[in-house]
Design a protein around this motif. Structure first.
Motif, mmCIF file in Angstrom:
data_model
loop_
_atom_site.group_PDB
_atom_site.id
_atom_site.type_symbol
_atom_site.label_atom_id
_atom_site.label_comp_id
_atom_site.label_asym_id
_atom_site.label_seq_id
_atom_site.Cartn_x
_atom_site.Cartn_y
_atom_site.Cartn_z
ATOM 1 N N MET A 191 0.646 -1.144 0.140
ATOM 2 C CA MET A 191 -0.003 -0.009 -0.018
ATOM 3 C C MET A 191 0.833 1.024 -0.010
ATOM 4 S SD MET A 191 -3.112 -1.202 2.676
ATOM 5 C CE MET A 191 -3.797 0.407 2.908
ATOM 6 N N ILE A 192 2.007 1.093 0.799
ATOM 7 C CA ILE A 192 2.859 2.507 0.871
ATOM 8 C C ILE A 192 3.782 2.451 -0.327
ATOM 9 C CG2 ILE A 192 4.836 3.126 1.824
ATOM 10 C CD1 ILE A 192 3.715 2.412 4.628
ATOM 11 N N ASP A 193 4.002 1.326 -0.946
ATOM 12 C CA ASP A 193 4.436 1.461 -2.335
ATOM 13 C C ASP A 193 3.792 2.123 -3.547
ATOM 14 O OD1 ASP A 193 7.252 0.887 -1.743
ATOM 15 O OD2 ASP A 193 6.735 -1.370 -2.115
ATOM 16 N N GLY A 194 2.316 2.352 -3.127
ATOM 17 C CA GLY A 194 1.341 2.837 -4.035
ATOM 18 C C GLY A 194 0.585 1.894 -4.804
ATOM 19 N N GLN A 199 -4.107 -3.937 -8.076
ATOM 20 C CA GLN A 199 -2.715 -4.094 -8.304
ATOM 21 C C GLN A 199 -2.148 -5.079 -7.072
ATOM 22 O OE1 GLN A 199 -1.190 -0.286 -8.733
ATOM 23 N NE2 GLN A 199 -0.638 -0.461 -10.804
ATOM 24 N N ARG A 203 -0.464 -8.655 -7.861
ATOM 25 C CA ARG A 203 0.711 -8.825 -7.814
ATOM 26 C C ARG A 203 1.291 -9.154 -6.311
ATOM 27 N NH1 ARG A 203 3.908 -5.096 -10.937
ATOM 28 N NH2 ARG A 203 5.372 -6.423 -10.302
ATOM 29 N N ALA B 73 -0.025 5.793 0.068
ATOM 30 C CA ALA B 73 0.894 6.036 -1.002
ATOM 31 C C ALA B 73 1.192 7.674 -1.365
ATOM 32 C CB ALA B 73 0.336 5.230 -2.109
ATOM 33 N N ILE B 77 5.732 9.107 2.046
ATOM 34 C CA ILE B 77 6.611 8.667 3.208
ATOM 35 C C ILE B 77 7.040 7.395 2.682
ATOM 36 C CG2 ILE B 77 5.597 9.624 5.040
ATOM 37 C CD1 ILE B 77 4.409 6.349 4.396
ATOM 38 N N MET B 79 8.241 3.475 4.658
ATOM 39 C CA MET B 79 8.398 2.862 5.786
ATOM 40 C C MET B 79 9.290 1.550 5.803
ATOM 41 S SD MET B 79 5.071 2.128 8.472
ATOM 42 C CE MET B 79 5.250 1.319 9.600
ATOM 43 N N PHE B 98 9.579 -2.332 -6.874
ATOM 44 C CA PHE B 98 8.337 -2.620 -7.032
ATOM 45 C C PHE B 98 7.305 -1.320 -6.953
ATOM 46 C CE2 PHE B 98 4.094 -3.406 -4.916
ATOM 47 C CZ PHE B 98 3.632 -4.064 -5.865
ATOM 48 N N SER B 99 7.770 -0.213 -6.359
ATOM 49 C CA SER B 99 6.946 0.903 -6.286
ATOM 50 C C SER B 99 7.143 1.839 -7.425
ATOM 51 C CB SER B 99 7.496 1.806 -5.120
ATOM 52 O OG SER B 99 8.832 2.211 -5.175
ATOM 53 N N GLU B 101 7.884 0.279 -10.590
ATOM 54 C CA GLU B 101 6.909 -0.217 -11.613
ATOM 55 C C GLU B 101 5.477 0.031 -11.448
ATOM 56 O OE1 GLU B 101 6.731 -4.641 -12.297
ATOM 57 O OE2 GLU B 101 8.399 -4.222 -11.443
ATOM 58 N N ILE B 102 5.033 0.102 -10.232
ATOM 59 C CA ILE B 102 3.468 0.371 -9.974
ATOM 60 C C ILE B 102 3.240 1.700 -10.508
ATOM 61 C CG2 ILE B 102 1.911 0.944 -8.055
ATOM 62 C CD1 ILE B 102 2.115 -2.076 -8.449
ATOM 63 N N ARG B 146 14.002 -0.481 -0.727
ATOM 64 C CA ARG B 146 12.816 -0.107 -1.105
ATOM 65 C C ARG B 146 12.206 0.999 -0.703
ATOM 66 N NH1 ARG B 146 8.631 -4.817 0.444
ATOM 67 N NH2 ARG B 146 8.880 -3.844 2.536
ATOM 68 N N ARG B 150 11.787 5.642 -3.629
ATOM 69 C CA ARG B 150 10.681 6.250 -3.646
ATOM 70 C C ARG B 150 10.807 7.783 -3.461
ATOM 71 N NH1 ARG B 150 6.331 5.273 -0.375
ATOM 72 N NH2 ARG B 150 5.276 5.894 -2.085
#
Ligand SMILES: Nc1ncnc2c1ncn2[C@@H]1O[C@H](COP(=O)(O)OP(=O)(O)OP(=O)(O)O)[C@@H](O)[C@H]1O
Ligand SMILES: [Mg+2]
Lengths: 291, 361
Positions: A191-194, A199, A203, B73, B77, B79, B98-99, B101-102, B146, B150
């Motif tokens: 979730m933090i990764d967006g 998704q 994923r 998101a 931030i 974490m 990952f982030s 790519e998303i 990771r 970001r």
């Protein structure tokens, strides 16, 4: 000295389970294979005929028609069961009170016998008094109450509807257990990764519950390949034997035509085919995981 | 303007109030540690900043933007979780990327940023491995990588080192300190380990049952605790607390009576505190007490040694006195033995006085 001792002690611990397997699995299996090589009738008698029954089976058009019908049924119902089960599991994943009630409701039909549920649906689909026909007429989907079991594809549709209602909760529970074993923090990290909801599903949740999905798929596909009650009670094989499943055809041979030896040979063939299918599926999954 | 601002934050789980009307401002580039005992609400507070936990009342402001209702998101931030929370089915490279790519970043940018993070964290040899094939420290670095790619406004850490063994923890602590120096990004770091907080943080926020007990620099908390909770929580071995009765004083100085000892004059923090009366507690750290000969003129109180711990660089003496058990940290290689009679001298100006409600006077 101690090591050898331990080996026997270990066997001792295992013996109740081994005994159970021997009596209830191995013995009947050996018996089945032995009968399949005789011309035994349900009324007794018969002699050893080597592989005659198997040779006969390969040229038995009706058997292969029933076999391919069963395969088609399995190929249609399994994806429906798995997709619906997955979505239901997804929907009720959080342990909230409402979700737990919903899970209970969806799972409830799983504990009803298949025969009882099939009879229930026979009445729901009935042309004269069936609720379903009435509902479909009322919403204007059809003009006249219809007979569901006089055409093969309609019969199959009706069976699929009833079986989905009955067993979808089973796949849901297995996939739910897979999803709930995914660590909370992993989902939160995504979730933090967006990652958006879908998704995350695609994923994170889907790949991490792959094993549970495979298990549910295997159990469900094997169950469908062994379908009998639902067709026996709902379509009776009508029209003209077009909705005979493999097991139904085995039943016909063994208990209606009394050809127990031949029926046993068909059972052995079906068992081998199902085992090969399951092995293939597991192998594919393994390859997917190590890639 | 503060970089992260918490305004009167509260959090309730059902009827249990976990965070109570908490306000805090964190400056840009600051390394801020949230320190407190287990269950005091550190993780809850951090998760509220991250947006993983809803806020019962109050506001969270990050970089001048009220993000109270903004999903995690979009809060800018990153974490790092205690369990690392790496994606087990993805390689190290995929985890880090990952982030990006998303977010649909171009391939070249993803490759470049991933590479940069991997170089910085010495992860290059492991990029194609799965998390299960890494050691604890390597996993921790992947989790940091990771978070790094970001480019967040704020890094949030929830006890990132507590799953590592003691030696690795010290090493990772140094790496984190170096990382903060290099990036100069605002970091909020949850820990229950005071040594981590003391060594890493510019400023420590001590939490007690959902409230801030004290905010200050590590040495501030150590030397000038504002209440008994902070005084007892910071420092190891913990501060000694002795019952004391006030009997008058002058200006800032209070004269107190200790059981089994004479009168003692203690300098307090505030003018006029000398008029205090009633029951107090005197606090003094073990390193500010030193053993003397019994009945030595410098000794405040006499006692008998009940236990000796030799740590090599110091000796810890447990001394039974009429005022209670007093722990002494002796920097010399003491010859003291169990049963010896000793006098105890208090280093002047190092005693603290706490009122009955726990506040320092
Ligand atoms: N989802 C929840 N529902 C109910 N109570 C919760 C929930 N999450 C946390 N709590 C309670 O809130 C309090 C603070 O929890 P929190 O996890 O923030 O503590 P912590 O300071 O991080 O402790 P630790 O050092 O053990 O991680 C605890 O008493 C805990 O039981
Ligand atoms: Mg915590």
């Amino acid at each position: 000295m101690l090591a050898t001792n331990n080996k026997y002690v270990g066997l001792l611990y295992l013996s109740p389970a081994l005994l159970f397997v021997a009596v209830f699995v191995l013995y009947p299996l050996v018996q089945l294979v032995m009968i399949s090589m005789t011309s035994e009738s349900l009324l007794g008698g018969g002699e050893f005929v080597w592989f005659d029954n198997y040779l006969l089976a390969f040229s038995d058009r009706s058997f292969w028609t029933s076999f391919w019908f069963t395969v088609r049924y399995t190929l249609i119902i399994t994806p429906i069961l798995m997709v619906l089960g997955f979505l239901l599991a997804l929907l009720t994943m959080q342990n909230r009170a409402l979700n737990q009630i919903a899970r209970g409701v969806v799972f409830l039909p799983v504990v009803i016998g298949l025969a009882s549920s099939s009879l229930l649906w026979v009445w729901l689909f009935d042309q004269q008094v069936g609720l379903l026909n009435k509902a479909l007429v009322d919403v204007g989907a059809i003009e006249q109450p219809m007979v569901w079991f006089n055409r093969a594809h309609l019969g199959m549709t009706a069976v699929i509807v009833s079986v989905v209602w009955k067993v979808v909760g089973f796949g849901m529970i297995i996939m739910l257990s897979g999803m709930q074993s995914i660590s909370h923090e992993i989902v939160e990290a995504s979730m933090i990764d967006g990652a958006t909801y879908w998704q995350r599903v695609r994923r994170i949740i889907l790949p991490l519950s792959a094993r549970a999905i495979l298990l549910a798929t295997l159990i469900s596909a094997i169950g469908s390949m062994l379908a009998f009650d639902q067709f026996y009670l709902m379509t009776g094989g009508a029209p003209r034997g077009q909705t005979f499943t493999s097991v139904y055809w085995i039943y016909q041979n063994s208990f209606v035509y009394f050809k127990l030896g031949y029926g046993s040979a068909l059972s052995v063939i079906l068992m081998v085919v199902i085992m090969a299918g399951a092995a293939l599926q597991i192998a594919l999954q393994r390859r997917g995981e190590s890639a | 303007m503060p970089h992260v601002e918490l305004k009167s934050l509260s959090k309730q789980f059902g009827t249990v109030e976990v965070i109570r009307d908490l306000s805090l401002a964190i400056e840009a580039g600051e390394f801020c540690a949230l320190l407190g005992p287990s269950g005091c609400g550190k993780s809850t507070l951090l998760r509220m900043i991250a947006g993983l936990e809803t806020v019962t009342a109050g506001n969270v402001v990050i970089a001048g933007r009220d993000v109270t209702q903004v999903p995690p998101a979009k809060r800018q931030i990153s974490m790092v979780f205690q369990s690392y929370a790496l994606y087990p089915h993805m390689s190290v490279r995929q985890n880090i990327a990952f982030s990006l790519e998303i977010a649909g970043a171009p391939k070249a940018e993803i490759a470049e940023k991933t590479q940069k993070a991997a170089t910085l964290l010495q992860l290059e040899p492991y990029l194609e491995r799965k998390p299960a094939q890494l050691s604890g420290g390597q996993r921790q670095r992947v989790a940091i990588g990771r978070a790094l790619v970001r480019d967040p406004e704020v890094f949030l850490f929830d006890e990132p080192l507590s799953n590592l063994d003691a030696k690795l923890r010290v090493q990772m602590r140094l790496e984190l300190a170096k990382l903060h120096q290099e990036l100069a990004t605002t970091m909020i770091y949850v820990t229950h380990d005071q040594v981590e907080a003391m060594t890493l943080a510019d400023r420590i926020v001590v939490l007690d049952a959902g409230r801030i007990a004290q905010v200050g620099s590590p040495l501030d908390l150590y030397h000038r605790p504002e209440n008994k909770f902070v005084a007892a929580f910071i420092g190891s071995p913990a501060m000694n607390f002795l019952p004391a009765a006030a009997n008058g004083g002058e200006g800032r100085a209070v004269s107190v009576d200790l059981a089994g000892a004479g009168s003692l004059s203690v300098e307090t923090r505030h003018d006029g505190a000398g008029k205090t009366s009633g029951t107090l507690e005197l606090g003094i750290r073990p390193e500010h007490v030193s053993p003397t000969a019994p009945a030595d003129p410098s000794a405040v109180i006499d006692g008998r040694i009940s236990m000796v711990e030799r740590l090599g660089n110091a000796t810890i003496l447990y001394v039974d006195t009429a005022a209670g058990n007093i722990v002494v940290e002796d920097e010399s290689e003491s010859e003291a033995r169990i049963g010896d009679a000793v006098g105890l001298a208090f280093e002047p100006g190092r005693s603290h006085l706490f009122a009955a409600d726990g506040r320092v006077i």
